[in-house]
Write an enzyme that holds these catalytic residues in place. Structure first.
Site, PDB file in Angstrom:
ATOM      1  N   ASP A   8      28.730 -24.488  17.039  1.00 26.56           N
ATOM      2  CA  ASP A   8      28.313 -23.215  16.422  1.00 26.56           C
ATOM      3  C   ASP A   8      29.583 -22.537  15.893  1.00 26.56           C
ATOM      4  OD1 ASP A   8      26.619 -20.969  15.758  1.00 26.56           O
ATOM      5  OD2 ASP A   8      27.404 -19.928  17.511  1.00 26.56           O
ATOM      6  N   SER A   9      29.394 -21.369  15.280  1.00 24.44           N
ATOM      7  CA  SER A   9      30.546 -20.631  14.767  1.00 24.44           C
ATOM      8  C   SER A   9      31.333 -19.934  15.879  1.00 24.44           C
ATOM      9  CB  SER A   9      30.060 -19.567  13.783  1.00 24.44           C
ATOM     10  OG  SER A   9      29.195 -18.665  14.453  1.00 24.44           O
ATOM     11  N   TYR A  40      29.568 -17.509  10.274  1.00 31.44           N
ATOM     12  CA  TYR A  40      29.067 -18.516   9.340  1.00 31.44           C
ATOM     13  C   TYR A  40      27.989 -17.921   8.416  1.00 31.44           C
ATOM     14  CZ  TYR A  40      31.102 -22.876  11.302  1.00 31.44           C
ATOM     15  OH  TYR A  40      31.926 -23.907  11.684  1.00 31.44           O
ATOM     16  N   GLY A  41      27.336 -16.885   8.905  1.00 30.66           N
ATOM     17  CA  GLY A  41      26.169 -16.345   8.195  1.00 30.66           C
ATOM     18  C   GLY A  41      26.450 -15.781   6.818  1.00 30.66           C
ATOM     19  N   CYS A  71      23.512 -23.991  15.407  1.00 28.03           N
ATOM     20  CA  CYS A  71      23.740 -22.855  14.516  1.00 28.03           C
ATOM     21  C   CYS A  71      22.618 -22.894  13.491  1.00 28.03           C
ATOM     22  CB  CYS A  71      25.093 -23.010  13.841  1.00 28.03           C
ATOM     23  SG  CYS A  71      25.365 -21.821  12.520  1.00 28.03           S
ATOM     24  N   ASN A  72      21.853 -21.826  13.416  1.00 30.59           N
ATOM     25  CA  ASN A  72      20.749 -21.805  12.447  1.00 30.59           C
ATOM     26  C   ASN A  72      21.268 -21.858  11.015  1.00 30.59           C
ATOM     27  OD1 ASN A  72      17.895 -20.890  13.828  1.00 30.59           O
ATOM     28  ND2 ASN A  72      19.652 -20.261  15.025  1.00 30.59           N
ATOM     29  N   GLU A 150      30.209 -11.483  19.394  1.00 29.22           N
ATOM     30  CA  GLU A 150      31.473 -12.232  19.530  1.00 29.22           C
ATOM     31  C   GLU A 150      32.488 -11.459  20.374  1.00 29.22           C
ATOM     32  OE1 GLU A 150      32.796 -15.354  18.566  1.00 29.22           O
ATOM     33  OE2 GLU A 150      30.654 -15.779  18.461  1.00 29.22           O
ATOM     34  N   CYS A 182      19.025 -17.016  15.174  1.00 24.23           N
ATOM     35  CA  CYS A 182      20.484 -17.153  15.198  1.00 24.23           C
ATOM     36  C   CYS A 182      20.802 -17.358  16.664  1.00 24.23           C
ATOM     37  CB  CYS A 182      21.169 -15.900  14.668  1.00 24.23           C
ATOM     38  SG  CYS A 182      22.951 -15.849  14.993  1.00 24.23           S
ATOM     39  N   THR A 183      21.610 -18.364  16.965  1.00 29.62           N
ATOM     40  CA  THR A 183      21.822 -18.705  18.373  1.00 29.62           C
ATOM     41  C   THR A 183      22.592 -17.632  19.148  1.00 29.62           C
ATOM     42  OG1 THR A 183      23.684 -20.059  17.645  1.00 29.62           O
ATOM     43  CG2 THR A 183      21.606 -21.200  18.113  1.00 29.62           C
ATOM     44  N   HIS A 184      23.178 -16.683  18.425  1.00 28.33           N
ATOM     45  CA  HIS A 184      23.810 -15.560  19.128  1.00 28.33           C
ATOM     46  C   HIS A 184      22.767 -14.606  19.734  1.00 28.33           C
ATOM     47  CE1 HIS A 184      27.445 -16.741  16.903  1.00 28.33           C
ATOM     48  NE2 HIS A 184      28.137 -15.871  17.616  1.00 28.33           N
TER      49      HIS A 184
HETATM   50  N1  DGL Z   1      25.002 -18.537  15.600  1.00 24.12           N
HETATM   51  C1  DGL Z   1      24.948 -18.931  14.241  1.00 24.12           C
HETATM   52  C2  DGL Z   1      23.547 -19.032  13.724  1.00 24.12           C
HETATM   53  O1  DGL Z   1      22.697 -19.433  14.492  1.00 24.12           O
HETATM   54  C3  DGL Z   1      25.979 -18.348  13.302  1.00 24.12           C
HETATM   55  C4  DGL Z   1      26.169 -16.872  13.284  1.00 24.12           C
HETATM   56  C5  DGL Z   1      27.323 -16.496  12.385  1.00 24.12           C
HETATM   57  O2  DGL Z   1      28.429 -17.000  12.594  1.00 24.12           O
HETATM   58  O3  DGL Z   1      27.111 -15.720  11.437  1.00 24.12           O
HETATM   59  O4  DGL Z   1      23.246 -18.791  12.588  1.00 24.12           O
END
Ligand code: DGL
Length: 264
Positions: A8-9, A40-41, A71-72, A150, A182-184
């Site tokens: 993931d990011s 990453y988004g 990571c989605n 984060e 989003c996995t966060h």
């Molecule tokens: N956790 C990631 C996702 O599921 C990335 C979030 C990010 O870095 O913007 O999209």
């Protein structure tokens, strides 16, 4: 022992690690958090494909036999590319999220929150339209969440306010199910649950992802494996701050050592 590479990011993919630890304690995990390049988004499709590719390649070089794109944002745009390029099983988190939502909904009105990249990709919408054409999907990009998570902030009044603003348009549409796309976001579950109320079911795609992983590893694990797996955690940015934040989140494991490697 099977080695699963998860990436993931940043800390988000640890919500997937959490489910793997609960349900598949026998697998060995190598986790890569690309913290030097988070978020990453906000990245383009081309950048996301490039990053998912170099990180996958790195994890395979480190011995991963199965890859979970946790990571989605990269799952949305890079999964097909990765699956065509590499010969090992590569699993994403989009299909599991949609599958979980279809199981959970009663009124067919589903919300999805995710990054700009994920929402813009429209993959949840097209998948749901193919599987359940009568269901309605309402999406909301939440670019403000990841910087807070984060830093380990999952409960402050600022995040509560932001979540209220993001969820409001979805709740007005009378959704009864919300995909945490989003996995966060599963780390925000207490806040999101309080704002959404008990009528809205929150879907953490990590649950179905792990169920899928279980099927993939089932035929690879033979007999009783009594070796205790030692997981590895690697980041591209500062290992100490990652360790501190990860250990403040409910992941179900205390990270002792975090390596720092900038994959290029
Ligand atoms: N956790 C990631 C996702 O599921 C990335 C979030 C990010 O870095 O913007 O999209």
């Amino acid at each position: 022992m099977i080695t699963v590479g998860v990436f993931d990011s940043g800390v988000g993919g640890l919500s997937v690690v959490r489910q793997i630890l609960r349900n598949l304690p026998e697998v060995h995990i190598i986790y890569y958090g690309d913290t030097a390049r988070v978020p990453y988004g906000e990245k383009s499709k081309e950048e996301l494909i490039y990053l998912a590719d170099i990180v996958t390649n790195y994890l395979l070089g480190e011995g991963a036999e199965i890859i979970i794109d946790a990571c989605n944002s990269t799952s949305a745009v890079a999964l097909d590319f990765l699956q065509k390029k590499y010969r090992v099983p590569i699993m994403g988190v989009i299909n599991p999220g949609v599958k979980g939502a279809i199981k959970a909904t009663r009124n067919g009105r589903i919300g999805i929150i995710g990054t700009e990249a994920t929402v813009k990709s429209g993959v949840h919408r097209s998948l749901l339209a193919a599987l359940k054409p009568d269901f309605k999907l309402f999406s909301q990009a939440c670019p403000g969440f990841v910087p807070f998570i984060e830093k380990g902030d999952v409960l402050s009044s600022e995040i509560y306010k932001l979540a209220t603003e993001y969820l409001d348009p979805l709740l007005r549409e009378n959704i009864d199910t919300l995909i945490l796309g989003c996995t966060h976001y599963p780390f925000l579950e207490p806040v999101l649950a309080e704002i959404s109320g008990t009528n809205v079911k929150l879907v953490d795609p990590a649950v179905e992802t792990t169920a899928d992983l279980k099927k993939v590893v089932a035929d690879k694990i033979s007999g009783n494996n009594l070796t205790k797996p030692e997981h590895r955690f690697i980041v591209s940015g500062d290992p100490d701050s990652f360790k501190q934040v990860a250990n403040s989140l409910p992941v179900g494991i205390k990270l002792k050592q975090v390596e720092s490697i900038l994959v290029k």
